[in-house]
Each structure stands twice: as C-alpha cells, then as structure tokens.
Design an enzyme around this catalytic site. Structure first.
Site, PDB file in Angstrom:
ATOM      1  N   HIS A  94       0.815  -1.215   0.000  1.00  0.00           N
ATOM      2  CA  HIS A  94       0.000   0.000   0.000  1.00  0.00           C
ATOM      3  C   HIS A  94       0.848   1.264   0.000  1.00  0.00           C
ATOM      4  O   HIS A  94       0.462   2.276  -0.590  1.00  0.00           O
ATOM      5  CB  HIS A  94      -0.930   0.018   1.223  1.00  0.00           C
ATOM      6  CG  HIS A  94      -2.142  -0.847   1.079  1.00  0.00           C
ATOM      7  ND1 HIS A  94      -2.103  -2.210   1.229  1.00  0.00           N
ATOM      8  CD2 HIS A  94      -3.432  -0.536   0.788  1.00  0.00           C
ATOM      9  CE1 HIS A  94      -3.322  -2.707   1.050  1.00  0.00           C
ATOM     10  NE2 HIS A  94      -4.138  -1.714   0.770  1.00  0.00           N
TER      11      HIS A  94
ATOM     12  N   ASP B   5      -6.352  -2.579   8.018  1.00  0.00           N
ATOM     13  CA  ASP B   5      -7.371  -2.539   6.961  1.00  0.00           C
ATOM     14  C   ASP B   5      -7.566  -3.957   6.414  1.00  0.00           C
ATOM     15  O   ASP B   5      -7.838  -4.154   5.231  1.00  0.00           O
ATOM     16  CB  ASP B   5      -6.966  -1.575   5.841  1.00  0.00           C
ATOM     17  CG  ASP B   5      -8.133  -1.189   4.932  1.00  0.00           C
ATOM     18  OD1 ASP B   5      -9.286  -1.491   5.279  1.00  0.00           O
ATOM     19  OD2 ASP B   5      -7.891  -0.605   3.862  1.00  0.00           O
TER      20      ASP B   5
END
Length: 385
Positions: free
Chosen positions: A252, A274
């Site tokens: 990410h 997440d």
C-alpha cells in the site's frame, strides 16, 4: 485461576519513552501497577525470563480476517475476528464496516452490538468504525459507489441509536455537500476521518478546522501530494492536529514513504491493518462487501486491479516499519498501541505500560513472535511450544 495481584518478571519491558531491562511489573485487579527491582517474598510471580513485555496492540481499522467479515452481519463473524487477532498481539479493535445499503449497515451494527453484549472471546471492541457511505467516486477503492451519498446528521443519529452510542469513528469525503456542517455537528462526540476523497488541501484544512481529526489509510483512497496542490496527502502530513493511519505491508505504501510518514507525523501516526476476510487464509477468491476479490501472494485486489484492503496482521506492520525506519522498537510499537488509543481519546485507559492503565500486554520471544497475550491482566492466549 489467575491471581488478582501478581508480578511479571521479564528481561525487557517496552515503555513509552524507553526499554526497561529487568525488574518486576505489578498487575493488580486488571491494571498495571508499579515497577520494582525486587518482588515481595510472598508475591505471586509470573516468570517470563528471556522474554519482552509490550503493551497490547489496538487495530482501529479492520474489516475481517480468517474468512469472516464484519459485513457478514452476524455475531459469529465479529467474535471469530476477535479471536483470530488475539494471537497476533491485538487486545483492542474497532469492528469496521464498508459502504453498503442502509440495510447492510444496519445489519452489521446489530451484529456488532449483539456480539459485544454477549462478550467477545478474544480482543475487546472499543466501538464501531463506519467507513462510508459518505465518499466520492474518484478514489472509491473497494468501496461500492452505488451507495455513496451526502452526509446526513439525521441518518447518522439513527445508526448511533441502533449502536447504543458505540459508534466512535466515521470516515467521510469532506468535499461532499453538507460535509463540513456534518463534521461540526458529529465531530464533538465522534472521531471524523477523511477518506476516499478528491478534496483539495484547502477543503481538508476546513474539515480539520471543523473538527475532523484523522486521515484514513494515508496515501490510499485520496488525492496525492503535488508541489502546487498538496491535496489530501499534503494536508495529512503537515497538519499536526490530525492523526494519520498507515498500512505497512509494503504494498500500500513504499517503505521509504512509510518511514517519511513516521518522521513527519511522529506520535500522530496510527498503524492499522485494513485487513479483510482473506487475512490468515490461502490465496484464492474472496468477497469484500459485494465485490469479488482475488488474493495472490498475499495481495488482495478487485477485478479492476484496485487494492482491496490488506491481509496484514498488525504486529507485521509494526515490525515492518521498525525494520524500514530503524527506529527503536518501543517507539514504533506504540504507533500500534498508544497512538491508536490516543486517536479515539482513550490514551489514559490503555495503549502503554503505565501505572493505572488497563493491563493489556503481549509476551514476545527473542524473534519478536507472540508467545502469550493478556487482556485486563488475564492470560487469554498462550502459544504451544
């Protein structure tokens, strides 16, 4: 049965401002007590010689793991997630929803409150995080745009009533109609985060002025940094009033950029996962909300190629950032424990080893693998040797 008062003996303790070598840490009725050099003769000693004691981790942004998702809308899913994250050092979490129909959101809220009322088997819930549905399409990620809409205080209050007042955090796009007014109203009692947004730097500043206090999964789902338009990323990095979440899986966010974020945000950096239902599962096909997701080599993506959450454990994120940044372990560890607690106004209750705080702690071996986990002073997990 575990005693109400005992002393932990260990080689190392990760404290807020240092790593303490040796000694005894008192645990009394579920709270941390004093450090002493020698325990009383009659004291009960929990001997972790050779190990490190760290505060319990707190994941403030997690959708699912181990094949389950909060949007399954069942108490079983919530409890399974709670149990699955405990062996990885997480003692607190915020069950996190996705953008969905009103019926889907209501079902998830009911499931969370039912599971919490029954009592969770693993990590404890510190409240609900609503990720959506008040987003914009350009940076939708794996959020379903057919449900996007403008923020409504009336609607939120209905959800909060269903949740028995346990919604502690919501993410919105501040450029949407009525968003600033919504932040002013809701932000007095709930943490408002900025996410899935194409807002300008000025719009984000206005949102923080109005009471927004967090940027969700920094660098992802937001307008990027440009030297003439700092965008959402620029606002997150320079505004010292706001916390910023970071996913440290190496996919990410580039390791060097993650290290830069740590240097700029310091204790306002909040490590999250997440994580979605594919976490702890083999590569294959999964669902994130209503979207098909393919996980390959541990990376989950939608059919369009967008990253679809992560399969990260929070301790992996902590250890990744420590390795990338070469900062002391205690300092990075607290970005996964104390900063999350502070970001929802609970740093006085847990997140670090300090007298009077809840005795959530993790026992780490020499390889920094979790050996045991205690919640409120009670051992809830111990790895078989």
């Amino acid at each position: 049965m575990q005693p109400k008062v005992y002393y932990i003996k260990a080689n190392r303790f990760l404290l807020e401002d240092e790593e303490r070598q040796g000694g005894f840490l008192k645990v009394e009725h579920g709270l941390f007590g004093d450090f002493i050099n020698e325990a009383p003769p009659s004291a009960t000693i929990i001997d972790w010689t050779g190990y490190t004691i760290a505060p319990g981790l707190f994941d403030t942004h997690i959708h699912g793991v181990n094949g389950y998702d909060i949007m399954d809308g069942t108490a079983e899913a919530v409890d399974t997630i709670s149990k699955a994250i405990l062996p990885f050092g997480v003692t607190r979490f915020l069950p996190t929803t996705l953008t969905a129909s009103d019926e889907g959101i209501v079902k998830a809220i009911h499931a969370i409150t039912e599971a919490v009322d029954k009592g969770l088997s693993g990590a404890k819930s510190e409240g609900i995080f609503l990720e959506g549905p008040y987003f914009t399409e350009k940076y939708k990620g794996a959020q379903n745009p057919i449900y996007f809409k403008n923020p409504s205080v009336t609607e939120f209050n209905e959800w909060q009533k269903l949740a028995k007042g346990t919604i502690v955090k919501i993410a919105i796009a501040p450029e949407r109609e009525n968003a600033i007014e919504f932040i002013r109203e809701i932000g007095r009692d709930v943490v408002v985060g900025i996410a899935h947004t194409d807002a300008s730097f000025e719009c984000c500043k206005e949102a923080v002025d109005a009471g927004a206090r967090k940027f969700i999964h920094l660098f992802n789902g937001m307008s990027g940094l440009h030297h003439r338009e700092p965008g959402v990323v620029g606002a997150a990095l320079v505004d010292s009033r706001a916390y910023a979440e970071l996913i440290c899986d190496g996919f990410h966010v580039h390791p060097e950029v993650a290290t830069m974020a740590l240097k700029l945000k310091k204790d306002k950096l909040v490590l999250i996962t997440d994580c979605m239902r594919a976490g702890l599962m083999p590569d294959g096909n999964y669902l994130l909300g209503e979207f098909p997701v393919v996980m390959k080599d541990g990376i989950a993506k939608t059919e369009s190629g967008s990253l679809a959450g992560s399969t990260l454990t929070l301790i992996e994120g902590v250890l990744n950032l420590q390795a990338w940044s070469q900062e002391p372990l205690y300092r990075v560890w607290h970005r996964g424990s104390l900063s999350p607690a502070a970001s929802i106004g609970k740093a006085d209750q847990f997140g670090s080893i300090e007298k009077g705080k809840v005795a959530d702690y993790v026992v780490l071996d020499s390889e920094l693998t979790v050996r045991a986990v205690a919640v409120e002073g009670v051992l809830k997990y111990e790895r078989d040797l």
